[in-house]
Scaffold this active site. Structure first.
Site, short mmCIF file in Angstrom:
data_model
loop_
_atom_site.label_atom_id
_atom_site.label_comp_id
_atom_site.label_asym_id
_atom_site.label_seq_id
_atom_site.Cartn_x
_atom_site.Cartn_y
_atom_site.Cartn_z
N GLU A 64 0.87 -1.18 0.00
CA GLU A 64 0.00 0.00 0.00
C GLU A 64 0.91 1.22 0.00
O GLU A 64 1.45 1.61 1.03
CB GLU A 64 -0.92 -0.02 1.23
CG GLU A 64 -1.92 -1.16 1.23
CD GLU A 64 -2.96 -1.03 0.13
OE1 GLU A 64 -3.14 0.10 -0.40
OE2 GLU A 64 -3.59 -2.03 -0.23
N CYS A 73 -2.01 9.24 2.27
CA CYS A 73 -1.60 8.67 0.98
C CYS A 73 -2.61 8.95 -0.13
O CYS A 73 -2.25 8.97 -1.30
CB CYS A 73 -1.36 7.17 1.12
SG CYS A 73 -2.82 6.23 1.62
#
Length: 512
Positions: free
Chosen positions: A222, A256
């Site tokens: 991720e 993110c």
């Protein structure tokens, strides 16, 4: 005293090896596989969240000066809700799956078993130091794995909370916490795992991936990247500004999936900047540094990186631009008329700086996005259905969110993950369970005479007649779809009922 924690204050591979060996032993003894054990651990984890809610909020405030609202919504309650869903669905998720089968396997049992991988490693990140570690850990436990968890050492208070609290609630033989920085993580990655789940930067993700390939270990990465936002002139600009600014400035951009830059015409740019000035003043007041709702940059190293972007973009600042190194504070900033070659466009910003790159139309925006690495998420703000369709069909990203930002994370039925440089694999909801589950396909045959008689045509000596028979058995047959059957039955029932009522009324009226 066994707290299930391996501390590497003195770096060395022995401690890491012991941690993995301990978890491996627990898995090999079958500790983690029974559903009763899994449920017990998950319920204990929920108790941890509920009994330590304030401690979690306090740790997040110490590390990031996170407000109570953001701490609860983005981490604490987010974890509780995900965990509650996992506990509720656990029995259904672990059931063997029985897919459809062809004519040749009509007498057989076709099953997909949900097997745990074994010993899995979960490496967390500092920007959401609780959620990004504990949510994947939950899925790993639910799937029946033994877990090594490595919190980020950068978020010091949250690291301390996890190290001290987790072993008090969970089975410390099967869920082992390890500590350390880059050197200790390097040693940890030398160990053999059955699955690795990493959240963090692309540069470190490559290192994790390289280490995993030595043992052919599957991974979920991720990562992040520069997530673009496209705005056209069909939108409500005030609502659009609020949704983009909120997604950008929660956790002061250290997210993110934060909008990284905006693509729009100069006309839309001007309207967006004016709307943003009013919104930011409404949210954070005349002096945003005094607002209790703005987080701080995690450390001086990241502050210095962001300061360099601002110093290099002084002539582009339309909103904000102030900073305070001692407070690790950077004012929410909007840059205008940004060029693709400017410093702000080199790497993922990961901070409260929002560049606007002027473009002429949607086609140019799509071309701009496709010339760069695939982002973790693409944001499109438009009410033009054709423009939206072009973005969906002609760009690639880990996910998309239309006319909002970040909120796709709240939909547990949407798997979340990247593609290319923004990552691989996905999780959230059942997808987290599936990530840590090996789908073991099984064909179960019996020794019935009929089945063996039919199958015996595969044995030598071969002949054309045997071949033709086996080919006929294996031929794919497409039966009519039954998906409309319930509607047909309901219609027939309704029609029959109506006919019966009409007939009854007719008979009754004749009797009268």
């Amino acid at each position: 005293m066994n707290l299930g924690t391996v501390t590497n204050s003195k770096p060395g591979s022995t401690n890491m090896a012991d941690a993995v060996r301990k978890a491996r032993d627990a898995f090999n003894r079958g500790v983690t596989k029974p559903v009763e054990w899994r449920r017990k651990q998950l319920k204990a984890l929920k108790r941890l969240y509920e009994e330590n809610r304030q401690a979690m909020v306090d740790a997040l405030r110490q590390d990031l000066r996170r407000s109570k609202t953001e701490a609860i919504l983005l981490e604490v309650d987010y974890l509780i809700n995900d965990l509650s869903n996992t506990i509720h669905c656990l029995d259904e998720w672990i059931k063997p799956e029985r897919p459809s089968k062809g004519f040749v396997n009509l007498l057989d049992d076709v099953v997909i078993h949900n097997d745990p991988y074994g010993v899995v490693l979960v490496i967390g990140a500092w920007n959401y130091p609780l959620q990004l570690l504990l949510l994947p850990m939950t899925g790993a436990i639910a799937a029946g794995n033994a877990v090594i968890v490595k919190p980020s050492e950068v978020a010091v208070a949250c690291n301390k909370f996890i190290v001290e609290t987790l072993p008090k609630y969970l089975d410390s033989d099967a869920v082992v916490v390890v500590e350390g920085g880059p050197q200790e993580t390097t040693e940890l990655l030398k160990e053999k795992f059955d699955y690795i789940f990493y959240t963090g930067s692309t540069s470190v993700g490559k290192i994790v991936y390289e280490a995993a390939t030595k043992n052919l270990t599957p991974v979920t990465l991720e990562l992040g990247g520069k997530s673009p936002v496209y705005i056209d002139n069909t939108v409500d600009i005030v609502v659009t500004a609020k949704r983009i600014l909120w997604g950008k400035f929660i956790n002061v951009g250290q997210t993110c999936i934060a909008p990284d830059y905006i693509l729009c015409t100069k006309e839309v740019q001007a309207k967006f900047v004016e709307a943003s000035k009013k919104v930011l003043k409404e949210w954070y007041g005349e002096d945003p540094q005094k607002s209790p709702d703005l987080c701080r940059i995690i450390n001086l190293r990241h502050f210095t990186r962001l300061q360099a972007i601002l110093d290099n973009s002084k002539d582009k600042i339309a909103v904000g631009g102030k900073y305070d190194a001692q407070d690790k504070y950077i004012e929410p900033t909007i840059l205008v008329d940004v060029s693709p070659t400017d410093k702000a466009m080199e790497d993922e910003i990961f901070g409260p700086i929002l560049p606007i790159v002027p473009i002429e139309n949607a086609y140019e925006a799509i071309k701009f996005i496709n010339e760069r690495e695939k982002p973790l998420v693409s944001y499109v703000f438009t009410e033009n259905k054709k423009a939206l369709e072009n973005f969906v069909k002609n760009t690639t990203s880990g996910g998309m969110c239309i006319n909002d930002t970040v909120m796709h994370m709240s939909v547990e039925t949407l798997p979340f993950g990247g593609v290319g440089y923004s990552g691989m694999g996905a999780y959230h909801g059942k997808a987290t369970f599936d990530t840590f589950t090996h789908k073991k396909s099984c064909l179960v045959k019996n020794f019935a005479v009929i089945g063996e008689k039919l199958a015996s045509n595969r044995y030598p000596p071969y002949s054309d007649s045997k071949l033709n028979f086996v080919m006929a058995l294996m031929r794919k047959r497409h039966t009519p779809s039954l998906k409309f059957l319930p509607y047909l039955v309901a219609f027939a029932f309704g029609a029959g009922l109506t006919y019966g009522i009409v007939a009854w009324n007719k008979i009754t009226s004749e009797d009268l």
